[in-house]
Design an enzyme around this catalytic site. Structure first.
Site, PDB file in Angstrom:
ATOM      1  N   HIS A 105     -29.976  38.634 -10.988  1.00  0.00           N
ATOM      2  CA  HIS A 105     -31.326  38.092 -10.809  1.00  0.00           C
ATOM      3  C   HIS A 105     -32.330  39.235 -10.979  1.00  0.00           C
ATOM      4  CE1 HIS A 105     -34.880  36.358  -8.980  1.00  0.00           C
ATOM      5  NE2 HIS A 105     -34.312  35.172  -9.133  1.00  0.00           N
ATOM      6  N   ASN A 156     -32.305  28.603  -5.002  1.00  0.00           N
ATOM      7  CA  ASN A 156     -32.163  30.019  -4.674  1.00  0.00           C
ATOM      8  C   ASN A 156     -33.131  30.333  -3.535  1.00  0.00           C
ATOM      9  OD1 ASN A 156     -31.956  32.777  -4.591  1.00  0.00           O
ATOM     10  ND2 ASN A 156     -33.007  33.139  -6.535  1.00  0.00           N
ATOM     11  N   TRP A 157     -32.587  30.407  -2.322  1.00  0.00           N
ATOM     12  CA  TRP A 157     -33.461  30.615  -1.152  1.00  0.00           C
ATOM     13  C   TRP A 157     -33.927  32.056  -1.024  1.00  0.00           C
ATOM     14  CZ3 TRP A 157     -30.781  27.488   3.393  1.00  0.00           C
ATOM     15  CH2 TRP A 157     -31.038  26.115   3.204  1.00  0.00           C
ATOM     16  N   LYS A 158     -33.305  32.975  -1.776  1.00  0.00           N
ATOM     17  CA  LYS A 158     -33.665  34.392  -1.672  1.00  0.00           C
ATOM     18  C   LYS A 158     -33.541  34.836  -0.205  1.00  0.00           C
ATOM     19  CE  LYS A 158     -36.476  33.633  -5.708  1.00  0.00           C
ATOM     20  NZ  LYS A 158     -37.557  34.059  -6.563  1.00  0.00           N
ATOM     21  N   GLY A 166     -41.984  32.941  -9.164  1.00  0.00           N
ATOM     22  CA  GLY A 166     -42.797  32.996  -7.948  1.00  0.00           C
ATOM     23  C   GLY A 166     -44.284  33.171  -8.218  1.00  0.00           C
ATOM     24  N   SER A 211     -40.897  29.112 -11.404  1.00  0.00           N
ATOM     25  CA  SER A 211     -41.936  28.172 -10.989  1.00  0.00           C
ATOM     26  C   SER A 211     -41.650  26.720 -11.391  1.00  0.00           C
ATOM     27  CB  SER A 211     -43.312  28.619 -11.507  1.00  0.00           C
ATOM     28  OG  SER A 211     -43.626  29.887 -10.985  1.00  0.00           O
ATOM     29  N   GLU A 254     -34.871  40.036  -9.429  1.00  0.00           N
ATOM     30  CA  GLU A 254     -35.250  40.737  -8.184  1.00  0.00           C
ATOM     31  C   GLU A 254     -34.186  41.763  -7.801  1.00  0.00           C
ATOM     32  OE1 GLU A 254     -36.010  37.176  -5.951  1.00  0.00           O
ATOM     33  OE2 GLU A 254     -37.824  36.841  -7.136  1.00  0.00           O
ATOM     34  N   GLU A 260     -34.721  33.262 -16.908  1.00  0.00           N
ATOM     35  CA  GLU A 260     -35.867  33.300 -16.004  1.00  0.00           C
ATOM     36  C   GLU A 260     -36.846  34.378 -16.469  1.00  0.00           C
ATOM     37  OE1 GLU A 260     -34.767  31.675 -11.822  1.00  0.00           O
ATOM     38  OE2 GLU A 260     -34.290  33.794 -11.904  1.00  0.00           O
TER      39      GLU A 260
HETATM   40  P1  PGA Z   1     -39.370  30.466  -8.357  1.00  0.00           P
HETATM   41  O1  PGA Z   1     -38.077  31.397  -8.354  1.00  0.00           O
HETATM   42  O2  PGA Z   1     -38.922  29.048  -8.571  1.00  0.00           O
HETATM   43  O3  PGA Z   1     -40.015  30.671  -6.999  1.00  0.00           O
HETATM   44  O4  PGA Z   1     -40.271  30.934  -9.451  1.00  0.00           O
HETATM   45  C1  PGA Z   1     -37.031  31.193  -9.257  1.00  0.00           C
HETATM   46  C2  PGA Z   1     -35.985  32.253  -9.081  1.00  0.00           C
HETATM   47  O5  PGA Z   1     -36.325  33.419  -8.864  1.00  0.00           O
HETATM   48  O6  PGA Z   1     -34.779  31.980  -9.166  1.00  0.00           O
END
Ligand code: PGA
Length: 322
Positions: free
Chosen positions: A165, A81-83, A241, A277, A167, A235
């Site tokens: 997600h 997931n590059w966001k 993150g 993470s 976010e 998640e």
């Molecule tokens: P992360 O993100 O591996 O940087 O914690 C995971 C995600 O949000 O899908």
């Protein structure tokens, strides 16, 4: 003869013959065939050339009744997931690095930013890594400035879309009901869906993590969904993150709870990915947890070496399970 020009390139086609003439080395893709549908004109085939690899070819979107992403009999799903990262030049280099490897027993999925979808699809064409969208609108078309419809993602080569997600839930106020309508739109467009759930730190500390996730599942997963079109990602928000990874006991307990929820709805075969993470250093332990069907990887997917390290752990887990 249909022709299209993109800066210094010329594409011309007549039945049985396609010519791409480029004055300078470029990486590009052009829609080859347009069809009219109820939702308007759609591109159904793309031709492409890639300066970095010297390859050229055509991407033909698969029909809506195509086998699902998971219908390939593969055990571990690892998604990048590059966001809203990285710059295009780095993205292209990363995709070239991803394309150079494959991992037995692992299905890899890349969720790039939407504007990169076609180019990343081109870079990964002919490899075993699929591309998907990071989100979609719940309508098929219309006056929704800045949004992307599921059918558009499919036209650009996506096979799956990430939905709900944390976010998106936090940045855009997306609630469970909206996630469910987006999932229905994606399924109608022929995409598989990966729905994310997870609790905040406050919710975990209050002892309500499982209850929160259950409510999210109830509200976000459309009733009657075909199990072969669904993937879930657990998640914990506090692990995304932050470098804080949930302990294996916490992951095991939550994945078991989600598995029980799935079993009650005849969805027991749906894989549950863990996200938050995930790194090469903790991937073996995470994949060793029962009911962990793969990983959704954010930060570590932006370094080919780290992502490949996680995929190698996935291949080890797949071999151990088979
Ligand atoms: P992360 O993100 O591996 O940087 O914690 C995971 C995600 O949000 O899908």
């Amino acid at each position: 003869m249909p022709e299209c020009y993109a800066r210094s390139c010329k594409l011309s086609a007549r039945p049985g013959q396609l010519t791409i003439s480029c004055a300078v080395p470029v990486s590009a893709a052009w829609p080859l065939q347009m069809v009219e549908t109820d939702g308007g004109i759609r591109a159904v085939d793309w031709v492409w050339c890639d300066a970095a690899s010297g390859r050229a070819g055509a991407m033909v979107p698969l029909p809506a009744d195509t086998q699902s992403v998971r219908g390939r009999g593969i055990e571990v799903i690892i998604a990048a997931n590059w966001k809203m990262n990285p710059p295009l030049a780095d993205a292209a280099a990363l995709a070239v690095a991803y394309a150079a490897d494959s991992f037995d027993g692992v299905t890899r999925i890349l969720f790039p930013p939407a504007p990169y979808l076609v180019q990343m699809g081109v870079r990964l064409d002919g490899t075993d890594m699929l591309v998907g969208g990071q989100d979609c609108h719940h309508n098929a078309s219309g006056a929704h400035t800045g949004d992307v419809a599921a059918g558009m993602l499919a036209d650009c080569g996506a096979r799956v879309v990430l939905l709900g997600h944390s976010e998106r839930r936090a940045d855009h106020g997306e609630d469970d009901a909206l996630v469910a309508t987006k999932a229905a739109a994606a399924l109608s467009a022929g995409l598989d869906v990966m729905i994310c759930v997870g609790e905040t730190l406050d919710q975990r500390e209050a002892g309500s993590a499982e209850a929160v996730v259950t409510v999210q599942l109830e509200g976000s997963v459309p009733a009657g969904i075909d199990a072969s079109r669904l993937m879930l990602a657990y998640e914990p928000v506090w692990a995304i993150g932050t470098g804080k990874v949930a302990g294996v006991e916490e992951i095991a307990a939550m994945h078991a709870a989600i598995q029980r929820w799935l079993a009650k709805r005849d969805l027991a075969s749906v894989p549950i990915l863990y996200g938050g993470s995930v790194k090469p250093g903790n991937a073996d332990a995470i994949f060793g947890v029962p009911d962990v069907g793969g990983a959704l990887v954010g930060g570590a997917s932006l370094k080919a070496e780290d992502f490949n390290g996680i995929c190698s752990a996935g291949a080890r887990a797949a071999a151990a399970r088979s």
